[in-house]
Design a protein around this motif. Structure first.
Motif, PDB file in Angstrom:
ATOM      1  N   UNK A  52       0.813  -1.206   0.000  1.00 30.75           N
ATOM      2  CA  UNK A  52       0.000   0.000   0.000  1.00 30.75           C
ATOM      3  C   UNK A  52       0.846   1.256   0.000  1.00 30.75           C
ATOM      4  N   UNK A  53       0.227   2.352   0.406  1.00 29.71           N
ATOM      5  CA  UNK A  53       0.888   3.656   0.408  1.00 29.71           C
ATOM      6  C   UNK A  53       1.311   4.015   1.832  1.00 29.71           C
ATOM      7  N   UNK A  54       2.551   4.429   1.995  1.00 27.76           N
ATOM      8  CA  UNK A  54       3.052   4.809   3.306  1.00 27.76           C
ATOM      9  C   UNK A  54       4.243   5.737   3.148  1.00 27.76           C
ATOM     10  N   UNK A 102      10.804  16.957  14.361  1.00 31.05           N
ATOM     11  CA  UNK A 102       9.514  16.270  14.381  1.00 31.05           C
ATOM     12  C   UNK A 102       9.513  15.234  13.276  1.00 31.05           C
ATOM     13  N   UNK A 103       9.086  14.017  13.609  1.00 32.03           N
ATOM     14  CA  UNK A 103       8.962  12.950  12.627  1.00 32.03           C
ATOM     15  C   UNK A 103       7.565  12.354  12.723  1.00 32.03           C
ATOM     16  N   UNK A 104       6.946  12.158  11.565  1.00 30.28           N
ATOM     17  CA  UNK A 104       5.599  11.579  11.528  1.00 30.28           C
ATOM     18  C   UNK A 104       5.562  10.473  10.492  1.00 30.28           C
ATOM     19  N   UNK A 105       5.079   9.302  10.901  1.00 27.98           N
ATOM     20  CA  UNK A 105       4.941   8.153  10.003  1.00 27.98           C
ATOM     21  C   UNK A 105       3.478   7.969   9.645  1.00 27.98           C
ATOM     22  N   UNK A 106       3.229   7.684   8.391  1.00 27.04           N
ATOM     23  CA  UNK A 106       1.852   7.439   7.974  1.00 27.04           C
ATOM     24  C   UNK A 106       1.812   6.209   7.070  1.00 27.04           C
ATOM     25  N   UNK A 107       0.655   5.597   6.970  1.00 32.39           N
ATOM     26  CA  UNK A 107       0.522   4.347   6.247  1.00 32.39           C
ATOM     27  C   UNK A 107       0.886   3.184   7.138  1.00 32.39           C
ATOM     28  N   UNK A 108       1.166   2.051   6.556  1.00 32.40           N
ATOM     29  CA  UNK A 108       1.526   0.847   7.306  1.00 32.40           C
ATOM     30  C   UNK A 108       3.007   0.874   7.600  1.00 32.40           C
TER      31      UNK A 108
END
Length: 816
Positions: free
Chosen positions: A238-240, A789-795
């Motif tokens: 998927x998208x991440x 700042x770090x942000x993770x998105x998706x799986x």
């Protein structure tokens, strides 16, 4: 020559010999689904040893929800699974024995979590800061809080055993001329250009740093050691992606920002990352140079102070795609690009005195510089699995270009002691440079019976460089070329290489031996101008580079291990080190190249003891011949520095690394490099014979302050250094960091303070100068406060990546 070929042939005979003493290698497999019997791809699978809860393996389920953890020694394990939006699962006791080597678990069904449960149940597997492998030390960058908001060079400087000198030379465990790779691909840059690139690369892009003191045969033989910087990649379905923002403030502000995106289906994997950095720094320097007569009496003195600052913006981009043509074949393409515009200003004042310390003259000048650097690269790669046994062919083709343009304006005014203007000189320097690199590589791996493996490969590279150094004197009539100092230099180099590598494991013993053969053909051409005649040189040489690893497990579990390693390496001159042009620094300082350089080589042997991931101690011995080092000579009152085949060196060292936890919330990592060095050199009228001790100690304390808070305190304590003509005093650096996880652990905030006590002030002396004493000090913007700042998105996942190694692996750090 024949003795090197006998080694792999003898090993091949040993590897193909059947043996009954084989170690147990078990596996645990299963499948993860939801209550509706739908597969859960990308679920995190963590396997821990029952005895001390050590994380043995971290894996991910595939698109069908299946997982398999292999190569497990005999023992007791506990397996846990987690997936966003579902409750965590933990197994009972799982045991691998001589009679039960494969465990197929029933289908694991994860139950959906309520929002409340999701907030309360947290399953994480924290990577240690340092992992010790048979042939390398791995530094996990995310575990280094004080690297947040910084750049890749900051990360290297904080890694165990890595030193970054004042002139940006990188060494590992005392070994100089380190080959730095990015994702197993060379950077093809000089030390200064590489440092500038690493400063433009945000630390948030880095996944890990691999420190390889004695590289195996599959790596190019260049450099004293290898540092491989592995960038972050997310291969979950998927998208991440992730967003990294960082800002730090000293006298000036800096920023490091990066965006990583990935989209994966069964057939395609598209990935990209882009980053922007703004780097600004200052430098305050002093030079003190004392000249004496043959009788030892003072003859003259030059005291200089200078202030400089620079501003540089860095844009870096990578975009690639992997296409799964069949279950056995994957084709990939990767495009990289970067640009680093930079401007700087150096102002200096030089006072020249007589032998009685009476003012003789004052020189005031500045250099206003503007620089543009553009790099592009294209990589095509293919991976083909012949069958399920692990027979593998990998192919890579690379094309890279490096273009730089330098424009500097340097006026100098000289005054008499009474303040009257005595002379004015204005110079303009225009220096364009282009490097083009073509490279191709094939790697083949063939598993053999009895836990053995054979691998072999071929590589060819071709490099073309074209550099002009144009000097102009500014007059009332405009710019007049100074052909006596101007230069146009072209250089080509072709390297053809082949290697074989054999390895085998028994229950306690393991061996890996390899041989690499490299043939080099190079040509240098200095083009004629009205003041310089046309000249060329050509060199051709073929060298062999053996390597060996021998390991022994002192107990059945392999907790205590001994590893003996050996390698031979080559130190080729940098492309522009062969260029005889002069580069202006200030009124009294110049640098240049040397077309008479020849390759040097070094050999090293290490004996390392490890206890799990807690302790490692290495006894290291190395020796070098025809080592290349910059040598400074005085021509009148001016210092001119050129590289020379200068030193023959020997070093004996102890390199310990220890990790332990005094409490459940406190982890300590301590590493050190302790070396006894003997260097001898004679070139360009400079002679040394020095014995010195070098030590460097690094400490890192990490504190878990609750579920979402953590902190870090680091110390860096290099002792005094003495190598060739440079003797520097000891310094130290204390830094700290604080971290808070937010947004259901998808976001991370970090506050860092580097060089808290502002102690990174360099003091050095240039020695072995005939009847001259020279001293130097430098301080810059090292004390800084940062927020990231770090942000993770998706799986979120750390899936295994196809090991695509670029074909360009020899010419790094040589484009200057």
């Amino acid at each position: 020559m024949n003795r090197y070929f006998l080694l792999p042939l003898a090993m091949l005979a040993i590897l193909c010999t059947p043996t009954k003493a084989q170690s147990i290698t078990g596996k645990i497999s299963g499948q993860i689904r939801d209550p509706q019997n739908r597969a859960l791809p990308g679920a995190t699978v963590i396997l821990q040893e029952r005895q001390d809860s050590t994380v043995k393996k971290v894996s991910l389920s595939d698109t069908d929800g299946a997982f398999e953890v292999k190569n497990l020694p005999k023992g007791d394990y506990v397996l846990s699974c987690s997936y966003v939006g579902f409750q965590a699962y933990k197994s009972g006791l799982l045991t691998i024995t001589e009679t039960q080597t494969a465990l197929r678990l029933p289908v694991i069904v994860l139950q959906a979590s309520t929002p409340k449960t999701l907030n309360e149940v947290v399953v994480t597997a924290k990577k240690p800061l340092v992992e010790q492998k048979i042939d390398r030390l791995i530094v996990n960058v995310d575990a280094m809080l004080t690297a947040a908001g910084g750049n890749a060079l900051d990360v290297l400087a904080k890694s165990p055993g890595v030193m970054v000198s004042t002139n940006d030379d990188i060494s590992l465990n005392g070994k100089r001329n380190v080959l730095v790779l990015i994702d197993d691909r060379p950077t093809y840059m000089s030390a200064q250009d590489l440092a500038a690139y690493l400063r433009s690369l945000p630390g948030g892009l880095l996944d890990k740093v691999e420190l390889i003191s004695n590289p195996p045969a599959r790596y190019d033989a260049a450099g004293g050691a290898i540092i491989n910087i592995v960038l972050k990649k997310n291969r979950a379905a998927g998208f991440n992606g992730s967003l990294n923002l960082g800002y730090n403030q000293g006298r000036y502000g800096r920023s490091n920002n990066a965006l990583l995106l990935n989209y994966r289906t069964k057939k395609f994997n598209i990935f990209t990352n882009s980053s922007f950095s703004r780097d600004r720094n200052f430098s305050e320097e002093t030079y003190s140079r004392y000249f004496f007569t043959d009788a030892g009496l003072p003859q003259s003195t030059i005291l200089q102070t200078s202030q400089s600052n620079y501003t540089s913006n860095g844009w870096n981009g990578r975009i690639g795609m992997d296409y799964v043509a069949s279950p056995k074949t994957t084709i990939g393409i990767l495009f990289t690009s970067s640009t680093r515009p930079k401007s700087d200003r150096l102002d200096y004042t030089s006072n020249q005195y007589t032998g009685l310390m009476q003012l003789d003259s004052v020189s005031k000048g500045y250099t206003d510089g503007h620089y543009q650097s553009r790099n592009t690269g294209l990589n095509l790669n293919l991976s083909h699995k012949f069958d399920s046994t692990g027979k593998l062919l990998m192919a890579n083709v690379d094309y890279l270009t490096f273009q730089t343009n330098t424009n500097q304006f340097s006026p100098i005014d000289t005054y008499r002691p009474d303040g009257q203007l005595a002379n004015t000189q204005e110079r303009l320097f225009i220096i364009p440079s282009t490097v083009r690199i073509y490279a191709g590589k094939l790697d083949y791996t063939q598993p053999l019976a009895g836990k053995a493996e054979f691998s072999a490969g071929l590589k060819s590279s071709y490099v073309m460089t074209d550099t002009e150094s144009n000097w102009f004197n500014q007059t009332g009539d405009g710019s007049v070329p100074d052909y006596g100092k101007s230069n146009h230099f072209q250089y080509t180099e072709a390297i053809n290489a082949a290697y074989v590598n054999l390895k085998k494991e028994w229950s306690r013993w393991a061996i890996q031996t390899g041989l690499r053969l490299e043939n080099t053909q190079s040509t240098g051409h200095q083009l004629a101008n009205p003041a310089t005649v046309d000249s060329t040189f050509h060199r051709s040489y073929t060298w062999q580079f053996p390597s060996l690893y021998l390991s022994y497990k002192l107990d059945k579990r392999g907790d205590n291990t001994l590893v003996l390693s050996y390698s031979k390496r080559i130190r080729r001159p940098g492309y522009q080190q062969l260029n005889p042009f002069l580069f202006f620094q200030d009124r009294y300082s110049y640098s240049g190249g040397n077309p008479n350089l020849i390759p040097g080589y070094g050999q090293s042997i290490d004996l390392r003891y490890t206890y799990k991931h807690y302790l490692g101690v290495t006894l290291a011995y190395s020796w070098d011949k025809n080592g290349i080092n910059p040598i400074t000579k005085a021509v009148g009152d001016q210092f001119i520095t050129r590289p020379q085949n200068f030193y023959q060196g020997h070093s004996l060292g102890i390199i310990p690394n220890v990790s332990f936890s005094p409490t459940s919330w406190w982890t300590v990592n301590i590493s050190a490099v302790l070396l006894a060095i003997r260097n001898q050199g004679n070139a360009a009228g400079v002679t040394i014979d020095q014995q010195s001790n070098l030590h460097e100690v690094e400490t890192m304390n990490q504190f878990q302050l609750g579920k979402t808070w953590s902190a870090e305190l680091t110390g860096f304590f290099p002792g005094s250094q003495f190598f060739a003509q440079t003797k520097s005093s000891s310094i130290y650096n204390i830094s700290a960091g604080l971290q808070k996880t937010i947004l259901q652990r998808q976001g991370t905030l970090r506050l860092t303070v580097n060089d808290i006590f502002y102690t990174l002030v360099m003091h050095s002396q240039t020695v072995a100068l005939n009847q001259i004493s020279a001293f130097y000090t430098r301080q810059s913007d090292t004390r800084r406060v940062g927020l990231s700042f770090m942000y993770r998105f998706g799986k979120e996942a750390n899936a295994r990546k196809r090991n695509t190694v670029g074909s360009a692996e020899d010419e790094k750090m040589r484009t200057n």
